[in-house]
Design an enzyme around this catalytic site. Structure first.
Site, PDB file in Angstrom:
ATOM      1  N   LYS A   1      31.237  53.971  42.896  1.00 15.28           N
ATOM      2  CA  LYS A   1      30.933  52.803  43.735  1.00 15.28           C
ATOM      3  C   LYS A   1      32.058  52.599  44.729  1.00 15.28           C
ATOM      4  O   LYS A   1      33.149  52.162  44.370  1.00 15.28           O
ATOM      5  CB  LYS A   1      30.744  51.525  42.916  1.00 15.28           C
ATOM      6  CG  LYS A   1      30.041  50.424  43.758  1.00 15.28           C
ATOM      7  CD  LYS A   1      30.310  49.028  43.285  1.00 15.28           C
ATOM      8  CE  LYS A   1      31.576  48.446  43.831  1.00 15.28           C
ATOM      9  NZ  LYS A   1      31.554  48.211  45.310  1.00 15.28           N
TER      10      LYS A   1
ATOM     11  N   GLU B   1      44.401  51.175  38.017  1.00 19.45           N
ATOM     12  CA  GLU B   1      45.560  51.231  38.928  1.00 19.45           C
ATOM     13  C   GLU B   1      45.465  50.005  39.816  1.00 19.45           C
ATOM     14  O   GLU B   1      44.604  49.922  40.692  1.00 19.45           O
ATOM     15  CB  GLU B   1      45.527  52.539  39.744  1.00 19.45           C
ATOM     16  CG  GLU B   1      46.858  52.879  40.389  1.00 19.45           C
ATOM     17  CD  GLU B   1      46.970  52.368  41.808  1.00 19.45           C
ATOM     18  OE1 GLU B   1      47.569  51.271  41.984  1.00 19.45           O
ATOM     19  OE2 GLU B   1      46.477  53.025  42.724  1.00 19.45           O
TER      20      GLU B   1
ATOM     21  N   CYS C   1      48.921  50.413  47.931  1.00 18.01           N
ATOM     22  CA  CYS C   1      49.254  49.759  46.653  1.00 18.01           C
ATOM     23  C   CYS C   1      50.753  49.791  46.380  1.00 18.01           C
ATOM     24  O   CYS C   1      51.311  48.860  45.803  1.00 18.01           O
ATOM     25  CB  CYS C   1      48.511  50.427  45.506  1.00 18.01           C
ATOM     26  SG  CYS C   1      46.719  50.300  45.617  1.00 18.01           S
TER      27      CYS C   1
ATOM     28  N   GLU D   1      50.866  40.021  46.246  1.00 13.92           N
ATOM     29  CA  GLU D   1      50.571  41.205  47.055  1.00 13.92           C
ATOM     30  C   GLU D   1      49.827  40.782  48.323  1.00 13.92           C
ATOM     31  O   GLU D   1      48.726  40.226  48.264  1.00 13.92           O
ATOM     32  CB  GLU D   1      49.719  42.191  46.257  1.00 13.92           C
ATOM     33  CG  GLU D   1      49.480  43.496  46.983  1.00 13.92           C
ATOM     34  CD  GLU D   1      48.742  44.513  46.128  1.00 13.92           C
ATOM     35  OE1 GLU D   1      49.120  45.698  46.162  1.00 13.92           O
ATOM     36  OE2 GLU D   1      47.792  44.112  45.413  1.00 13.92           O
TER      37      GLU D   1
END
Length: 500
Positions: free
Chosen positions: A199, A273, A307, A404
């Site tokens: 997906k 992750e 990331c 973040e």
């Protein structure tokens, strides 16, 4: 820039979009979503729609999982000679490279990424990773073990372990490196004999759909790789589906936690992750120019949508001003524009929503007392462009320092001692990556074991190798992508005990 404005070369490359409305890819063929709903795919450089992809429902997800299950159970893929699976994956890597112009153009069009970066990372490194994983197909191994069993008397035993494919792997991938990260999930699963339901992010589904076509061309059996597009509802249906044996996700920590809760109902195996707030630490003995250039690359690469981005910069006080001023100068000199322009160094963020989110963090930091040394604003009135931003005078409790941002924004702070910077660097719920910039080996070796991060780079940042596992500590996730660890995560370890 719309499709008509592209170069002739890139227009040829994205002939895939001759049909702007695309379907899911299930059982080796494209198909319309069950309820006929679609989502727009938008070029963030122009904010213009370039395609439509399905907004799938649980019915579409169920069809894809059933397809993957049937292929795993009934087709020869999982029982194929390892060398034959290796050959299929090798052909896929060759096709990815052969279609590199097309795939990189689609990456730029749907996500705003610089086409040169897409060509290097998503296509070039992605194809190389598939080749690396192709080799693992012939290298799965177990062990023979010496048992200590002594009952009944006189009976001897032979014991060993074997690795077997888990089954159906669900992969949910983000929008920042949609092709590369999709390959991180797909290649190890296929190498072990698993089948996959992928997906992609609703913002960036196009390269996943094209990849599925190339996989069939490479010889992958119909149903071994299925692609279901859509938003959160499709993702939730995939995570909760009882036919998924293992789920591999890259994305935010909040979503990862929700996935873990949902997957617990079926004890689905997980690789997560998740988010990061990676420290980039510059000691006073470092090469100042190299460290400043590394800090710029660490946070501005791919518009900071990475990331492992070095979004917290810690510089020893004696050289703090020198490094930060060089970093600001580099930011101010970056050319901003369409990813199709080879002279551009910073493209748009992936969406208007992401652009507004990033600017909101900068405005919040400014209100909390931070100084915007450079950047901090939108560029122009069209497109999702944000100036590369350096924040100073920040404090550890500011949201911009703790959360973040996923944009071209770095928070720079001075420190005095190594002990102090260890505490500052580890003062975060995240633990994905870190880097240390120093020419003192003693200082480097002292710091590395003290940093709570899954990857520590020395005098570099954001450098990934196919053989090095990638994954985080703390709330940056569990499990690993890349390397042997990714292969083993797609297998079950079976113990066998035989009385002789």
């Amino acid at each position: 820039m719309n499709l008509a404005d592209l170069s002739a070369e890139n227009q040829r490359a994205i002939g895939f979009l001759a049909r702007r409305r695309r379907g899911n890819f299930i059982r080796g063929a494209e198909c319309a979503p069950a309820d006929g709903a679609y989502l727009a795919v938008v070029d963030p450089a122009t904010e213009m729609q370039v395609a439509e992809a399905p907004d799938s429902t649980a019915a579409d997800v169920d069809a894809a999982v059933r397809s993957a299950r049937a292929t795993f159970e009934d087709s020869p893929w999982s029982r194929m000679r390892p060398a034959d699976r290796e050959a299929v994956l090798y052909r896929l890597s060759t096709l990815i490279e052969a279609h590199g112009d097309e795939l990189s153009a689609l990456e730029t069009l749907q996500g705003g990424k610089l086409q040169g970066i897409a060509r290097m990372v998503d296509v070039g490194a992605g194809a190389e990773f598939v080749r690396y994983m192709a080799g693992w197909a012939t290298k799965l191994e177990g062990q023979t073990l010496q048992p200590s069993l002594g009952f009944p008397p006189g009976v001897q035993y032979h014991t060993w372990t074997r690795r077997e494919a888990l089954g159906v792997v669900g992969a949910v991938v983000p929008w920042n490196f949609p092709l590369a990260i999709a390959l991180w999930k797909i290649a190890p699963a296929l190498a072990t004999g698993c089948t996959v339901v992928l997906k992609p992010s609703p913002e960036t589904p196009l390269t996943a759909l094209r990849l599925a076509e190339l996989a069939v061309e490479a010889g992958l059996p119909a149903g071994a790789l299925n692609v279901v597009c859509g938003g959160p509802a499709a993702g939730a249906a995939l995570v909760a589906h009882p036919g998924i044996d293992k789920l591999s996700f890259t994305g935010s920590t909040a979503t990862g936690k929700a996935i873990a809760r949902s997957a617990a109902d079926h004890l689905t195996r997980l690789t997560l992750e998740l988010g990061g707030k990676s420290p980039l630490i510059v000691l006073e003995d470092a090469d100042i120019d190299a460290a400043a250039a590394g800090a710029a690359m660490g946070i501005f690469f791919n518009q900071g949508q990475v990331c492992t981005a070095g979004s917290r910069l810690f510089v020893q006080r004696r050289i703090f001003e020198q490094v930060v001023q060089r970093l600001a100068h580099a930011a101010e000199g970056m050319k901003i524009g369409s990813g199709f322009d080879p002279t551009v160094q910073l493209g748009p963020l992936v969406s208007k929503r992401q652009m507004e989110r990033v600017i909101g963090y900068v405005d919040g930091a400014r209100s909390d007392g931070a100084t915007v040394l450079t950047g901090g604003a939108r560029v122009g009135e069209a497109g999702c462009f944000v100036r590369p931003t350096v924040l100073v005078d920040v404090t550890p409790r500011m949201r911009a320092v703790r959360e973040e941002i996923f944009g071209p924004v770095v928070c720079a702070q001075p420190f005095d001692s190594v002990d102090e910077v260890v505490q500052m660097a580890n003062d975060t719920p995240f633990g994905l990556a870190a880097s240390v910039w120093s020419n003192n080996l003693s200082s480097v070796h002292r710091l590395v074991p003290l940093l709570k991060a899954g990857t520590v780079w020395i005098n570099c940042h954001n450098m990934l190798d196919n053989n090095l596992p990638l994954g985080g500590f703390k709330q940056s996730g569990q499990g690993k992508d890349l390397g042997r660890a990714a292969v083993e995560a797609c297998t079950e370890l079976k113990s066998v005990c035989m009385a002789v």
